[in-house]
Design a protein around this motif. Structure first.
Motif, PDB file in Angstrom:
ATOM      1  N   SER A  43       0.850  -1.197   0.000  1.00 38.79           N
ATOM      2  CA  SER A  43       0.000   0.000   0.000  1.00 38.79           C
ATOM      3  C   SER A  43       0.885   1.246   0.000  1.00 38.79           C
ATOM      4  O   SER A  43       2.086   1.166   0.269  1.00 38.79           O
ATOM      5  CB  SER A  43      -0.921   0.005   1.224  1.00 38.79           C
ATOM      6  N   ASN A  44       0.282   2.375  -0.302  1.00 44.64           N
ATOM      7  CA  ASN A  44       0.997   3.650  -0.292  1.00 44.64           C
ATOM      8  C   ASN A  44       1.555   3.899   1.117  1.00 44.64           C
ATOM      9  O   ASN A  44       0.819   3.878   2.097  1.00 44.64           O
ATOM     10  CB  ASN A  44       0.007   4.755  -0.678  1.00 44.64           C
ATOM     11  N   GLU A  45       2.874   4.129   1.207  1.00 42.87           N
ATOM     12  CA  GLU A  45       3.507   4.239   2.532  1.00 42.87           C
ATOM     13  C   GLU A  45       2.928   5.374   3.361  1.00 42.87           C
ATOM     14  O   GLU A  45       2.878   5.308   4.576  1.00 42.87           O
ATOM     15  CB  GLU A  45       5.020   4.428   2.381  1.00 42.87           C
ATOM     16  N   LYS A  46       2.477   6.435   2.694  1.00 35.91           N
ATOM     17  CA  LYS A  46       1.979   7.590   3.432  1.00 35.91           C
ATOM     18  C   LYS A  46       0.517   7.413   3.852  1.00 35.91           C
ATOM     19  O   LYS A  46       0.143   7.675   4.986  1.00 35.91           O
ATOM     20  CB  LYS A  46       2.132   8.847   2.573  1.00 35.91           C
ATOM     21  N   PHE A  47      -0.321   6.966   2.926  1.00 40.26           N
ATOM     22  CA  PHE A  47      -1.767   6.931   3.203  1.00 40.26           C
ATOM     23  C   PHE A  47      -2.286   5.562   3.617  1.00 40.26           C
ATOM     24  O   PHE A  47      -3.371   5.442   4.162  1.00 40.26           O
ATOM     25  CB  PHE A  47      -2.553   7.429   1.984  1.00 40.26           C
ATOM     26  N   LYS A  48      -1.521   4.496   3.327  1.00 38.92           N
ATOM     27  CA  LYS A  48      -1.862   3.141   3.780  1.00 38.92           C
ATOM     28  C   LYS A  48      -3.261   2.691   3.351  1.00 38.92           C
ATOM     29  O   LYS A  48      -3.957   2.007   4.084  1.00 38.92           O
ATOM     30  CB  LYS A  48      -1.762   3.061   5.319  1.00 38.92           C
ATOM     31  N   GLY A  49      -3.690   3.100   2.157  1.00 38.37           N
ATOM     32  CA  GLY A  49      -5.047   2.761   1.721  1.00 38.37           C
ATOM     33  C   GLY A  49      -5.143   1.351   1.140  1.00 38.37           C
ATOM     34  O   GLY A  49      -4.285   0.931   0.365  1.00 38.37           O
ATOM     35  N   VAL A  50      -6.188   0.615   1.516  1.00 40.32           N
ATOM     36  CA  VAL A  50      -6.519  -0.662   0.854  1.00 40.32           C
ATOM     37  C   VAL A  50      -7.992  -0.616   0.459  1.00 40.32           C
ATOM     38  O   VAL A  50      -8.801   0.054   1.112  1.00 40.32           O
ATOM     39  CB  VAL A  50      -6.256  -1.902   1.749  1.00 40.32           C
ATOM     40  N   ARG A  51      -8.312  -1.338  -0.613  1.00 40.57           N
ATOM     41  CA  ARG A  51      -9.688  -1.374  -1.111  1.00 40.57           C
ATOM     42  C   ARG A  51     -10.304  -2.730  -0.763  1.00 40.57           C
ATOM     43  O   ARG A  51      -9.694  -3.764  -1.025  1.00 40.57           O
ATOM     44  CB  ARG A  51      -9.668  -1.160  -2.624  1.00 40.57           C
ATOM     45  N   LEU A  52     -11.474  -2.715  -0.159  1.00 38.60           N
ATOM     46  CA  LEU A  52     -12.183  -3.954   0.179  1.00 38.60           C
ATOM     47  C   LEU A  52     -13.420  -4.063  -0.702  1.00 38.60           C
ATOM     48  O   LEU A  52     -14.281  -3.171  -0.693  1.00 38.60           O
ATOM     49  CB  LEU A  52     -12.608  -3.951   1.659  1.00 38.60           C
ATOM     50  N   ASN A  53     -13.480  -5.148  -1.476  1.00 39.00           N
ATOM     51  CA  ASN A  53     -14.655  -5.420  -2.327  1.00 39.00           C
ATOM     52  C   ASN A  53     -15.435  -6.587  -1.734  1.00 39.00           C
ATOM     53  O   ASN A  53     -14.968  -7.733  -1.757  1.00 39.00           O
ATOM     54  CB  ASN A  53     -14.218  -5.763  -3.757  1.00 39.00           C
ATOM     55  N   PHE A  54     -16.627  -6.287  -1.203  1.00 36.55           N
ATOM     56  CA  PHE A  54     -17.484  -7.316  -0.605  1.00 36.55           C
ATOM     57  C   PHE A  54     -18.451  -7.836  -1.665  1.00 36.55           C
ATOM     58  O   PHE A  54     -19.154  -7.056  -2.312  1.00 36.55           O
ATOM     59  CB  PHE A  54     -18.306  -6.722   0.549  1.00 36.55           C
TER      60      PHE A  54
END
Length: 367
Positions: free
Chosen positions: A275-286
């Motif tokens: 993930s982006n080191e600064k923002f730590k975003g992950v996408r979850l698809n349910f």
């Protein structure tokens, strides 16, 4: 003043009080510990003007009562490096305290005990007894959500609340919220809310061990004090109003996912690597039968993980700061976790499936 004691009897209380010693103070005396000999007891006190730590031990062969302040870090380092069960003898003369054991001799400069600052005497208007393990659980379940150096200074700490037979801890940094409550039927407490500063909370975690021993807690208008057989800890409170967190608790969550905590934690940990080191975003698809987790970064690297789930609702995609979700999963003790969701723009509520004493809210991210 002069006295003797075994190294082990001094080392433990020294370690206890060292957390309150000011490291970078402009006031030299805040780098010192106050030693106070009275009868056969030695009291050690350290303060940084926000926190005060007092601990106690027994001395032998003492000749006269007295007080003196000695450099905390140097005394601790000397004690740590001496052999086990060494017998230490302290002799105080004018501006120096001499420490001797066997063939080792040290002299440390002292400052007058009269200059040592004392947190003023105060009375707690709320008092209760609690098991150390309960207080530690209450604080450890929420402390990671405290803000750190936020301009909203009242968020740089934890709200401790009492009401009837319930004690709650609440922490938020504006992006996430953690609430933990414990009930004790032997308590009948007034409704009270205080904000303990971040440094005080981290010190309490250091001091407490998860054992079933009782400690006393006192809440005053400006201070919190915790008293144990071995120590007395006092912290000033943050002067401010904690936000009304009940207003931000999501009420419209109609989609519930229950899943294995450890499995989810492992796939999120792996995905977070890319993930982006600064923002730590992950996408979850349910979707109905699987949860797909994706992460990518500015170097065009991508991680994709899938786990089987039972989600009998319409498909949903939502982004999170993965660190926030992992903090929650690490704090929850249950083997199964429950996510309550509404839509891609609403906060998620995360809790253990069985215990129900802690509740976490995490805001979504736009990715």
């Amino acid at each position: 003043m002069n006295f003797s004691l075994n190294r082990e009897l001094l080392l433990k209380p020294l370690l206890l009080v060292s957390g309150a010693v000011e490291r970078k103070s402009t006031l030299p005396i805040l780098g010192n510990i106050l030693l106070d000999v009275s009868g056969d007891s030695l009291t050690l006190t350290a303060t940084d003007l926000e926190l005060e730590m007092v601990s106690y031990t027994q001395v032998e062969n003492h000749a006269e009562d007295g007080q003196v302040t000695v450099p905390a870090r140097k005394l601790l380092d000397i004690c740590k490096s001496l052999p086990e069960n060494a017998m230490l003898t302290f002799t105080s003369e004018q501006d120096v305290i001499r420490l001797s054991t066997g063939r080792s001799k040290y002299s440390l400069s002292t400052l007058p005990a009269t200059d040592f600052p004392n947190i003023e005497e105060w009375k707690g208007d709320v008092e209760f007894k609690l098991l150390k393990s309960d207080l530690l659980r209450l604080i450890e379940s929420t402390h990671f959500s405290m803000a750190n150096q936020d301009v909203r200074y009242y968020l740089n700490g934890m709200s401790i609340e009492t009401e009837n037979n319930e004690i709650r801890s609440v922490a938020t940094d504006g992006h996430r919220l953690a609430i933990c409550k414990i009930t004790n039927d032997s308590l009948a407490l007034p409704a009270r809310q205080v904000i303990v500063p971040r440094k005080g909370i981290l010190e309490i975690i250091r001091l407490l061990s998860p054992v079933d021993e009782e400690i006393q807690v006192f809440l005053g208008s400006n201070h919190i004090r915790i008293i144990d057989q071995e120590f007395s800890f006092t912290s000033k409170l943050v002067d401010g109003r904690f936000p009304d967190y009940r207003r931000v608790l999501p009420r419209n969550g109609d989609k519930v996912l229950e899943t294995d905590k450890d499995q989810l934690r492992q796939v999120l940990s792996r995905a977070s690597i890319l993930s982006n080191e600064k923002f730590k975003g992950v996408r979850l698809n349910f979707s109905q039968s699987e949860l797909k987790i994706t992460a990518n970064n500015p170097e065009q690297e991508q991680a994709e993980e899938e786990i089987e789930i039972n989600f009998p609702f319409e498909d949903l995609e939502i982004g999170f700061n993965v660190s926030y979700v992992l903090d929650v999963l690490n704090a929850i003790k249950d083997a199964e976790v429950k996510f309550t969701l509404a839509d891609a723009n609403s906060s998620v509520v995360i809790e253990g499936c069985h215990s129900g004493e802690a509740l976490y809210v995490v805001m979504p991210m736009r990715l």
